[in-house]
Design a protein around this motif. Sequence first.
Motif: not given
Length: 198
Positions: A163-179
């Motif tokens: 679940v945490a991985v999915d959250g990180a993926v969505v976060h990186a997608q909409y913020t474009r902030d991978v770090a």
Amino acid sequence: MTVGAILDPPVDVPSLPARDRILATAYRLFYRDGIRATGVDRVIAEAGVTKVTFYRHFTGKNALIVAFLELRHERWMDWFRDALRRHSTTARKRSPVVTAVEEWLGSPSFRGCAFINSVNELGAELPEIHEIAQRHKEAMVEAIREALPVGPHRSQTARALGVAVDGAVVHAQYTRDVAAAVEALGTIAARVTADRRR
């Protein structure tokens, strides 16, 4: 191999058999531009086939979507299992799951999770997408579970990390902030793993 080499391998489309040309073209366009934004006529044109040839191999766009997701599942799981193996042997203190996900999120072709994207785009219209996405996520969680130390809470920890991985993926997608996405995932992974050891 790099994530790009596995998920988005260079393909000499004109040299492929017709079905493979169609699927390779759809694979690139569906993931890059979105399924709704990519019509069958565009796939046919870029694959260099006729409509007759397209419908000889696929009954319609829905069948092509399913084939795309099945191929994406195979490629993504091959990469993810390989990445978990590679990163489990490094000297870093953080979870190999976090390092693997960072590798993917930082790749030039990253456009989010194809399965989450597809459910959001077409899940209400094509129920098969939910089934494929659920199967994909279950396989991801199982790969995480296999990468964790044996213990009584191994399956629960793997599901929480999934679940945490999915959250990180969505976060990186909409913020474009991978770090930031990777940092948050690392914090969650460290805490979940520590809690499960108690």
